[in-house]
Every structure is written in structure tokens, then in C-alpha cells.
Design a protein around this motif. Structure first.
Motif, PDB file in Angstrom:
ATOM      1  N   ASN A  22       0.819  -1.203   0.000  1.00 19.29           N
ATOM      2  CA  ASN A  22       0.000   0.000   0.000  1.00 19.29           C
ATOM      3  C   ASN A  22       0.857   1.260   0.000  1.00 19.29           C
ATOM      4  N   SER A  24       0.460   5.603   0.561  1.00 14.94           N
ATOM      5  CA  SER A  24      -0.351   6.778   0.872  1.00 14.94           C
ATOM      6  C   SER A  24       0.416   8.018   0.446  1.00 14.94           C
ATOM      7  N   LYS A  26       0.148  12.660  -0.009  1.00 13.52           N
ATOM      8  CA  LYS A  26      -0.359  13.813   0.737  1.00 13.52           C
ATOM      9  C   LYS A  26      -1.054  14.870  -0.107  1.00 13.52           C
ATOM     10  N   ARG A  54      -9.825   4.140 -11.160  1.00 16.07           N
ATOM     11  CA  ARG A  54      -9.922   3.519  -9.841  1.00 16.07           C
ATOM     12  C   ARG A  54      -9.157   2.195  -9.774  1.00 16.07           C
ATOM     13  N   ASP A  66      -7.462   5.293  -4.675  1.00 13.31           N
ATOM     14  CA  ASP A  66      -8.563   5.943  -3.976  1.00 13.31           C
ATOM     15  C   ASP A  66      -8.129   7.374  -3.677  1.00 13.31           C
ATOM     16  N   THR A  67      -8.549   8.289  -4.530  1.00 11.28           N
ATOM     17  CA  THR A  67      -8.092   9.675  -4.363  1.00 11.28           C
ATOM     18  C   THR A  67      -8.723  10.337  -3.140  1.00 11.28           C
ATOM     19  N   SER A  68      -9.879   9.851  -2.696  1.00 18.54           N
ATOM     20  CA  SER A  68     -10.504  10.444  -1.509  1.00 18.54           C
ATOM     21  C   SER A  68      -9.696  10.110  -0.252  1.00 18.54           C
ATOM     22  N   LYS A  69      -9.058   8.945  -0.263  1.00 19.70           N
ATOM     23  CA  LYS A  69      -8.219   8.542   0.869  1.00 19.70           C
ATOM     24  C   LYS A  69      -6.737   8.792   0.577  1.00 19.70           C
ATOM     25  N   LYS A  70      -6.443   9.275  -0.617  1.00 20.06           N
ATOM     26  CA  LYS A  70      -5.056   9.503  -1.027  1.00 20.06           C
ATOM     27  C   LYS A  70      -4.224   8.237  -0.788  1.00 20.06           C
ATOM     28  N   SER A  71      -4.696   7.168  -1.367  1.00 23.34           N
ATOM     29  CA  SER A  71      -3.990   5.903  -1.189  1.00 23.34           C
ATOM     30  C   SER A  71      -4.103   5.041  -2.439  1.00 23.34           C
ATOM     31  N   SER A  72      -3.136   4.132  -2.563  1.00 21.04           N
ATOM     32  CA  SER A  72      -3.099   3.207  -3.688  1.00 21.04           C
ATOM     33  C   SER A  72      -2.587   1.866  -3.175  1.00 21.04           C
ATOM     34  N   SER A  73      -2.932   0.820  -3.890  1.00 21.20           N
ATOM     35  CA  SER A  73      -2.372  -0.484  -3.560  1.00 21.20           C
ATOM     36  C   SER A  73      -1.911  -1.183  -4.827  1.00 21.20           C
TER      37      SER A  73
END
Lengths: 110, 114
Positions: A22, A24, A26, A54, A66-73
């Protein structure tokens, strides 16, 4: 300074298993990219996902964003010994540079 | 087609000296960027050039400089070397301009300052 963090820092799996890491970040991004690095050599581009996407697939790789959570996996399925490497996420904020995470070291055991 | 070529591959320099590293991008790529990789700080952006113009610069002291030539080849220079400059220096090229198809990296130059 680095854009964000990667989790886990290290991962050890058996050949044939899946590996998930994962990332994240900023700030707002144009796209997010994943790279692989073998033994301190150059980085190899694996996959790019744009901010309006997505999920993306490429061979045994699956990336989500997931741009709302500013995260990728990043998911690597059916891992092989050759997948042993460090994996980095990098964000592109359309400012002519990449901001890298700290990386995840993946070891695939035979 | 040939990849991104960085020379030299390895370099050992003494504190206080200066060093010049070279990068030849993939043919047709006009953007060249440089990164420093160390165990402590990870991958840090140095600068990016497009058509001989620097478009962005990272947070590094003025001892670090670069340039790009009309054939898109790029050089970076580090003056008055310090021990902390020991690192793997990576060059990346991309086309079109903003690297929205990803970057191609060279194998890097490993600089050791003693």
C-alpha cells in the motif's frame, strides 16, 4: 522530502502467493506510478494509474487508487522468485517530477 | 531501442572534489530528470530539463547543478563534494513532456565520496 509512505516496509512470501503493498500520499495528483528496483539498480516502470481511474490491470499486476483517501495499492498475483525486488510508488502532480514513497522490499521464497 | 544510458556506472571521489555525471535519454525523449537515492533519504528529486530549460528543481544546495544540451543529453555536476553526497544518482527520460506514460530510468551512477 518524500510524498508519502508505503506499507509494509518489507514482505516475505512463498512462491505462488499474492503480494499486496500500500501507498499513501499527501497532495493532489495527476497520476500515480509504481516502479520496481532490483538490488540498487535502475527503476523499472510497472504501471501508471491516472487520478480519474480507480483500478488498472497489467499482467499479474493490479493497481487501485482511492483519491478520496489519497492511497493506492499494488497487488502482484502468483508471485515468482523473479519478483524479489523493492517496489516504489511515485506520484506525479503535473509539476515535472515524481515524488517517491519509501518503498516495500518484497522477498519471494522458493 | 536503446535505453537511458548513464555514465560512468561507478565513481569514487575525494571530499572537496567535483564530479560530472552524464545521461543520454532514449531517442526522441526530450525530458530528462535526475534523482538521488540514499538509504536514509530514499529517492529525492534533483531537477528536470525539457528542451534545455530547467522546469523544476528539488531542495538541494547550489552545489548541485545540471544542464541539458540541444540533443537532449544531460549532465549534472556536484561541486565541493561532501561525504553525504555518496549515493546512487538516477536519470530518467520521458516522452511526451510530462511523463504521463511513465519514466524510463537508467541504471544509475553510484558515487562514493571518501
Amino acid at each position: 522530502s518524500q510524498q508519502g509512505e508505503e506499507d509494509p516496509q518489507a514482505l516475505s512470501i512463498q512462491e505462488g502467493e499474492n503480494a499486496t503493498m500500500n501507498c499513501s500520499y499527501k497532495t493532489s495528483i495527476n497520476n500515480l506510478q509504481w516502479y520496481r528496483q532490483n538490488s540498487g539498480r535502475g527503476l523499472v516502470h510497472l504501471i501508471l494509474i491516472r487520478s480519474n481511474e480507480r483500478e488498472k490491470h497489467s499482467g499479474r499486476l493490479r493497481v487501485t487508487l482511492d483519491t478520496s483517501k489519497k492511497s493506492s495499492s499494488l497487488l502482484i498475483t502468483a508471485s515468482r522468485a523473479a519478483d524479489t525486488a523493492s517496489y516504489f510508488c511515485a506520484t506525479d502532480a503535473n509539476d515535472y517530477k515524481l515524488s517517491f514513497g519509501a518503498g516495500t522490499t518484497v522477498t519471494v521464497r522458493a | 531501442k536503446a535505453g537511458v544510458t548513464q555514465t560512468p556506472r561507478y565513481l569514487i571521489k575525494t571530499r572537496g572534489q567535483q564530479v560530472t555525471l552524464s545521461c543520454s535519454p532514449i531517442s526522441g525523449h526530450r525530458s530528462v530528470s535526475w534523482y538521488q537515492q540514499t538509504p536514509g533519504q530514499g529517492l529525492q528529486f534533483l531537477f528536470e530539463y525539457f528542451s534545455e530549460t530547467q522546469r523544476n528543481k528539488g531542495n538541494f544546495p547550489g552545489r548541485f547543478s545540471g544542464r541539458q544540451f540541444s540533443n537532449s543529453r544531460s549532465e549534472m555536476n556536484v561541486s565541493t563534494l561532501e561525504l553525504g553526497d555518496s549515493a546512487l544518482y538516477l536519470c530518467a527520460s520521458s516522452f511526451p513532456r510530462t511523463g504521463d506514460r511513465g519514466y524510463t530510468f537508467g541504471s544509475g551512477t553510484r558515487l562514493t565520496v571518501v
